[in-house]
Write a protein that holds these residues in place. Structure first.
Motif, PDB file in Angstrom:
ATOM      1  N   ALA A   1       1.179  -1.317   0.091  1.00 33.63           N
ATOM      2  CA  ALA A   1       0.010  -0.400  -0.137  1.00 33.63           C
ATOM      3  C   ALA A   1       0.883   0.981   0.082  1.00 33.63           C
ATOM      4  O   ALA A   1       1.938   1.564   0.440  1.00 33.63           O
ATOM      5  CB  ALA A   1      -0.581   0.093   1.618  1.00 33.63           C
ATOM      6  N   GLY A   2       0.569   2.551  -0.661  1.00 30.07           N
ATOM      7  CA  GLY A   2       0.966   3.396  -0.504  1.00 30.07           C
ATOM      8  C   GLY A   2       0.904   4.326   0.770  1.00 30.07           C
ATOM      9  O   GLY A   2      -0.628   4.066   1.862  1.00 30.07           O
ATOM     10  N   SER A   3       1.553   5.498   1.007  1.00 30.54           N
ATOM     11  CA  SER A   3       1.334   6.563   2.534  1.00 30.54           C
ATOM     12  C   SER A   3       1.978   6.876   2.445  1.00 30.54           C
ATOM     13  O   SER A   3       3.318   6.798   1.674  1.00 30.54           O
ATOM     14  CB  SER A   3       1.574   4.692   3.825  1.00 30.54           C
TER      15      SER A   3
ATOM     16  N   GLY B   1       8.515  -3.144  -4.459  1.00 26.67           N
ATOM     17  CA  GLY B   1       8.393  -1.961  -3.597  1.00 26.67           C
ATOM     18  C   GLY B   1       9.849  -1.786  -2.466  1.00 26.67           C
ATOM     19  O   GLY B   1       9.546  -1.149  -1.701  1.00 26.67           O
ATOM     20  N   ALA B   2      10.754  -2.687  -2.906  1.00 25.69           N
ATOM     21  CA  ALA B   2      11.446  -2.622  -1.066  1.00 25.69           C
ATOM     22  C   ALA B   2      12.260  -1.330  -2.181  1.00 25.69           C
ATOM     23  O   ALA B   2      12.731  -0.715  -1.026  1.00 25.69           O
ATOM     24  CB  ALA B   2      12.573  -3.961  -1.482  1.00 25.69           C
ATOM     25  N   THR B   3      12.500  -0.975  -3.486  1.00 25.58           N
ATOM     26  CA  THR B   3      13.855   0.367  -3.719  1.00 25.58           C
ATOM     27  C   THR B   3      12.688   0.619  -5.348  1.00 25.58           C
ATOM     28  O   THR B   3      11.900   0.466  -5.687  1.00 25.58           O
ATOM     29  CB  THR B   3      15.337  -0.023  -4.067  1.00 25.58           C
ATOM     30  N   TRP B   4      13.038   1.798  -5.225  1.00 27.10           N
ATOM     31  CA  TRP B   4      12.075   2.774  -6.301  1.00 27.10           C
ATOM     32  C   TRP B   4      13.568   3.931  -6.903  1.00 27.10           C
ATOM     33  O   TRP B   4      14.073   4.290  -6.339  1.00 27.10           O
ATOM     34  CB  TRP B   4      10.937   4.478  -5.368  1.00 27.10           C
TER      35      TRP B   4
ATOM     36  N   ASP C   1       4.476 -11.874   8.901  1.00 27.06           N
ATOM     37  CA  ASP C   1       4.128 -12.324   9.775  1.00 27.06           C
ATOM     38  C   ASP C   1       3.249 -10.908   9.983  1.00 27.06           C
ATOM     39  O   ASP C   1       2.852 -10.311  11.756  1.00 27.06           O
ATOM     40  CB  ASP C   1       5.127 -11.992  10.983  1.00 27.06           C
ATOM     41  N   ALA C   2       2.514 -10.329   9.608  1.00 32.20           N
ATOM     42  CA  ALA C   2       1.739  -9.680   8.682  1.00 32.20           C
ATOM     43  C   ALA C   2       1.379  -8.115  10.153  1.00 32.20           C
ATOM     44  O   ALA C   2       0.967  -7.152   9.734  1.00 32.20           O
ATOM     45  CB  ALA C   2      -0.201  -9.955   9.868  1.00 32.20           C
ATOM     46  N   THR C   3       2.998  -7.854   9.987  1.00 33.74           N
ATOM     47  CA  THR C   3       3.694  -6.224  10.039  1.00 33.74           C
ATOM     48  C   THR C   3       4.153  -6.036   8.920  1.00 33.74           C
ATOM     49  O   THR C   3       3.938  -6.707   7.764  1.00 33.74           O
ATOM     50  CB  THR C   3       5.021  -6.238  10.548  1.00 33.74           C
ATOM     51  N   TRP C   4       3.874  -4.300   8.867  1.00 33.86           N
ATOM     52  CA  TRP C   4       4.168  -4.123   8.067  1.00 33.86           C
ATOM     53  C   TRP C   4       5.691  -3.338   7.379  1.00 33.86           C
ATOM     54  O   TRP C   4       6.062  -1.944   8.598  1.00 33.86           O
ATOM     55  CB  TRP C   4       3.118  -3.014   7.571  1.00 33.86           C
ATOM     56  N   LYS C   5       6.360  -2.949   7.262  1.00 32.17           N
ATOM     57  CA  LYS C   5       7.226  -2.872   6.292  1.00 32.17           C
ATOM     58  C   LYS C   5       8.111  -1.047   5.178  1.00 32.17           C
ATOM     59  O   LYS C   5       6.709  -1.580   4.104  1.00 32.17           O
ATOM     60  CB  LYS C   5       9.249  -3.493   5.946  1.00 32.17           C
ATOM     61  N   GLU C   6       8.362  -0.470   5.803  1.00 31.46           N
ATOM     62  CA  GLU C   6       8.194   0.957   5.297  1.00 31.46           C
ATOM     63  C   GLU C   6       9.219   0.922   4.237  1.00 31.46           C
ATOM     64  O   GLU C   6      10.895   0.710   4.067  1.00 31.46           O
ATOM     65  CB  GLU C   6       8.469   2.222   6.319  1.00 31.46           C
ATOM     66  N   HIS C   7       9.299   1.289   2.690  1.00 32.62           N
ATOM     67  CA  HIS C   7      10.217   1.396   1.878  1.00 32.62           C
ATOM     68  C   HIS C   7      10.520   2.449   1.082  1.00 32.62           C
ATOM     69  O   HIS C   7       8.866   3.305   0.657  1.00 32.62           O
ATOM     70  CB  HIS C   7       9.905   0.122   1.159  1.00 32.62           C
ATOM     71  N   THR C   8      11.067   3.352   1.581  1.00 37.66           N
ATOM     72  CA  THR C   8      11.392   4.659   0.991  1.00 37.66           C
ATOM     73  C   THR C   8      12.602   5.235   0.058  1.00 37.66           C
ATOM     74  O   THR C   8      12.704   6.292  -0.950  1.00 37.66           O
ATOM     75  CB  THR C   8      11.218   6.009   1.478  1.00 37.66           C
TER      76      THR C   8
END
Length: 781
Positions: free
Chosen positions: A677-679, A731-734, A689-696
């Motif tokens: 998802a975007g945020s 989605g890891a890097t952009w 494990d149902a946690t969310w990792k931020e990728h910027t």
């Protein structure tokens, strides 16, 4: 001081652009590169339009009325300022004993800029009436084509044996900047015949308002009082501009009429007795007046007036002491070398020049979200003014943001052919997989209505568009469009997509209904339609989601598990596309406690696996989001109200919050099986494990406003305020997808960078920048 022969002003002789960060280059190298760029792309016979549309690769800057955009309406101002900078360059090189060819080149450039400023008078046909700017040639200009605010101020004129289209409606600022530039040139660079021509230009310019009761009259006769609205006794910045103009005119011509006006304004506004002055913080008027003060301190010898002008200078500096404005700093300490805070101010002014880039492409900036950034910003990071960096300020955090991309589609025939729709409804095609900005081009010139969504058929040239007023088909990659006869009783178009098993079948999604085209062969694409949402409860708009079964794309329709979902608030309806009866899904959402997001996402690997989301602000915890998931087509859901009760019993509010994602999220996608998802914190990827990792990583502005996982590619795309970005690793890097949408369509603009030249050479002239510093590459941050 003698001047090193290999130093300075090799600008006109060599070129050595570096590929790395351009702002790290030595100051002298920057001056060379920036001046070369001005001459190449901001130069209409010397006239300097500061903001221009960057030409297409292989094209030269257009000097004529067919130019798509160059800010000619303000060009006389910034040409005059650049003339001042070029005059300081020439004066410094001459004083420093530079090689003769460098001095000659500097003189030639200053003369060229002078002629452009003077030409703005000579093309109007009225002595002293000044044009704002001009193009070569005839016919309408970009502003007339776009119905700009000065579309009726354009006229034809001639000068130097050439025809020009010039723009009228001069302001007091136009006259102020011009007399400043002419005054600097007259004192510092004009020689021989050019000195005489400059004297004539100054005489005509100032006489135009001195001889007309201090009024500038436009070409159409409209009056512009040079003093503006005044009580006749209180000194302000506009009065100071007029005082300076009269003094420069008397200095250059010796005509007593200018001294009479100068003395009258001095007496009327109590300048001699001035002890204090308060003025508001204003970068525009301050830039005008501090430049005038620089000349006044050089040509005025009355001690009382010099003391009063120091009061004015101090008042301006008080407002800008912490702004790191190089131009202001060098002028002020040239005027007031004994003023306090000099060392700090000079360090900051130098830093601004050291962080000044040579790539002046206008970039989206959003420093307000950066915890590590505070004003004044490095020049390369600031949101620049649209005309002149020192006129704006380095305190502006945000600006020049890109429109957000709303949809992306990839061709099944060739994954390097990509289509995108922006928030204004423009449609673009890339032919190189979004690898370069040059290969993006708008293809909606003949599309009758702004686009909302796009999909691609069997071939790259087959396009389907949901537009504001209907659904359209092009079999020519957008050169021609045909409106498809989709029934209009379903409300406004929302989306369009093809059946992955049969691209001759198109689904047109509207607000209240979905329609499917009947496959009668490729020659009859989109000709006949049938409804697929009959039987739903009557009501308002719904969000429809189509979920296709990838396990049996070649199976007969009766055996496929394709589904359609219809979301109406917290109510969800669904059926198989090969069945007729709708069923209502199980209960989800949280009623009055949270708002259900207006989207439903289907897993492309399983049409019965769907995801919904809610947005909550409960418990004083700010905005948070929660994902609910079903693997049985909505019959049962995760994270129900009962789940929250159980979490609360285990760990209180912190237990509940462990289920939530901080902040709002965009409509998610499945990428390599992971929900993404975007945020406002970049792109979020849900781990096992149902946690969310931020990728910027790679996102210049990490606000992912939209997110796309198009068919026919494993790449992800996100729309951000810095433009469209692509990820090649789920989605890891952009990295940039090279579609930045700030201006008309996907055109880009750049500033000329004369602000650097104008400040840098003053720094050299006053001795605030030494030779060693000017040669050094900047290694700071």
């Amino acid at each position: 001081m003698r001047f090193a022969p290999a130093l300075l002003f090799c600008a006109f002789l060599t070129s050595n652009l570096h590929a790395e960060e351009t702002w790290r280059q030595p100051l002298l190298e920057k001056d060379r590169i920036i001046e070369e760029g001005i001459v190449a792309k901001h130069n209409i016979l010397g006239l300097y339009p500061s903001l221009v549309q960057i030409p297409e690769p292989g094209q030269e800057f257009d000097l004529t009325t067919t130019n798509p955009f160059a800010d000619v309406v303000h060009a006389v101002c910034w040409t005059s300022n650049h003339l001042a900078g070029a005059s300081f360059r020439y004066a410094y090189l001459k004083k420093a004993g530079a090689p003769a060819e460098q001095i000659a080149a500097a003189k030639q450039r200053a003369d060229e800029l002078f002629e452009a400023v003077y030409r703005c008078q000579r093309i109007t046909g009225t002595r002293g009436l000044q044009a704002r700017g001009y193009f070569l040639g005839h016919g309408e200009t970009y502003e007339e084509r776009r119905a700009g605010s000065k579309r009726d101020e354009w006229h034809q004129g001639t000068a130097d044996g050439q025809d020009f289209r010039w723009v009228a409606d001069p302001s007091h600022h136009n006259y102020s900047d011009s007399i400043h530039g002419l005054g600097q040139y007259y004192d510092l660079a004009a020689e021989g015949e050019q000195k005489d021509r400059c004297r004539d230009a100054i005489d005509a310019l100032v006489s135009y308002w001195v001889d007309n009761d201090l009024i500038i009259r436009n070409y159409n006769g409209r009056p512009v009082p040079i003093l503006g609205m005044t009580d006749g006794k209180t000194l302000n910045m506009r009065i100071m501009m007029a005082i300076a103009g009269a003094k420069v005119a008397h200095h250059a011509t010796g005509d007593p009429k200018f001294k009479e006006v100068y003395d009258r304004l001095i007496d009327q506004y109590g300048v001699r007795s001035l002890k204090t002055l308060e003025t508001e913080k204003d970068f525009d008027d301050a830039e005008h007046v501090i430049c005038h003060l620089e000349i006044l301190f050089r040509i005025e010898d009355d001690p009382e007036l010099l003391a009063a002008y120091r009061v004015v200078a101090d008042a301006i500096w008080k407002n800008h002491v912490n702004d790191a404005q190089s131009l202001f700093t060098y002028i002020y300490f040239g005027i007031a070398p004994d003023a306090p805070g000099k060392e700090k101010a000079l360090q900051e002014a130098l830093y601004s020049l050291q962080t000044f880039p040579t790539d002046m492409t206008v970039q989206p900036r959003m420093n307000s979200i950066r915890k590590d950034a505070k004003p004044p910003y490095p020049v390369y990071a600031a949101a620049w003014d649209n005309e002149y960096i020192w006129k704006g300020n380095l305190l502006r955090a945000d600006g020049w943001l890109s429109r957000i991309v709303q949809d992306v589609a990839v061709s099944p025939e060739d994954p390097l052919v990509i289509y995108a729709v922006d928030q204004d409804g423009s449609l673009y095609q890339s032919r190189d997989g979004a690898a370069t900005d040059a290969n993006w081009r708008p293809i909606d010139e003949t599309l009758p209505s702004p686009a909302k969504a796009v999909d691609v058929g069997r071939r790259s040239r087959m396009l389907y568009v949901a537009a504001h007023d209907g659904f359209y088909l092009s079999v020519t990659a957008g050169s021609r469009w045909e409106r498809m006869p989709v029934p209009g009783d379903g409300g406004a178009p929302v989306d369009i997509l093809t059946d992955p098993a049969n691209p001759n079948v198109i689904y047109a999604v509207a607000e209240r209904a979905v329609y499917r085209s009947v496959d009668f062969g490729e020659e009859f694409l989109g000709k006949t339609w049938e409804p697929v949402t009959e039987g739903l409860p009557n009501g308002g708009a719904m969000q429809f989601t189509l979920a296709f079964d990838p396990s049996s794309p070649d199976a007969p329709a009766a055996e496929r598990r394709d589904r359609i979902y219809a979301l109406a608030g917290d109510a969800l309806f669904t059926r198989r596309l090969n069945e007729e009866v709708w069923s209502r899904a199980g209960r989800f959402g949280y009623g009055e406690y949270a708002r259900t997001y207006p989207w439903l996402v289907a897993d492309p690997a399983n049409p019965d696996h769907i995801v919904a989301g809610v947005r909550s602000e409960f418990g004083g915890m700010g905005v948070n989001s929660l994902i609910q998931e079903s693997t049985d087509a909505g019959a049962t859901w995760t994270n129900t109200m009962e789940t929250l009760y159980a979490k609360y019993a285990e760990g209180g509010m912190l237990g509940i919050m462990s289920l939530f994602v901080r902040g709002e999220i965009t409509k998610p996608v499945f990428a390599n099986g992971a929900l993404t998802a975007g945020s406002d914190r970049g792109v979020l990827v849900r781990t096992g494990d149902a946690t969310w990792k931020e990728h910027t990583a790679g996102l210049d502005i990490p606000l992912a406003r939209t997110l796309f996982a198009p068919r026919h590619t494993d790449r992800l795309f996100t729309g951000t305020p810095a433009g469209l970005y692509v990820s090649k690793d789920h989605g890891a890097t952009w990295e940039s997808a090279h579609l930045v949408l700030q201006f008309e369509k996907n055109t880009r603009r750049e500033l000329g960078g004369a602000a650097f030249v104008d400040a840098f050479w003053r720094g050299m002239w006053y001795g605030f920048i030494d030779e060693e510093t000017a040669k050094a590459r900047f290694e700071g941050e």
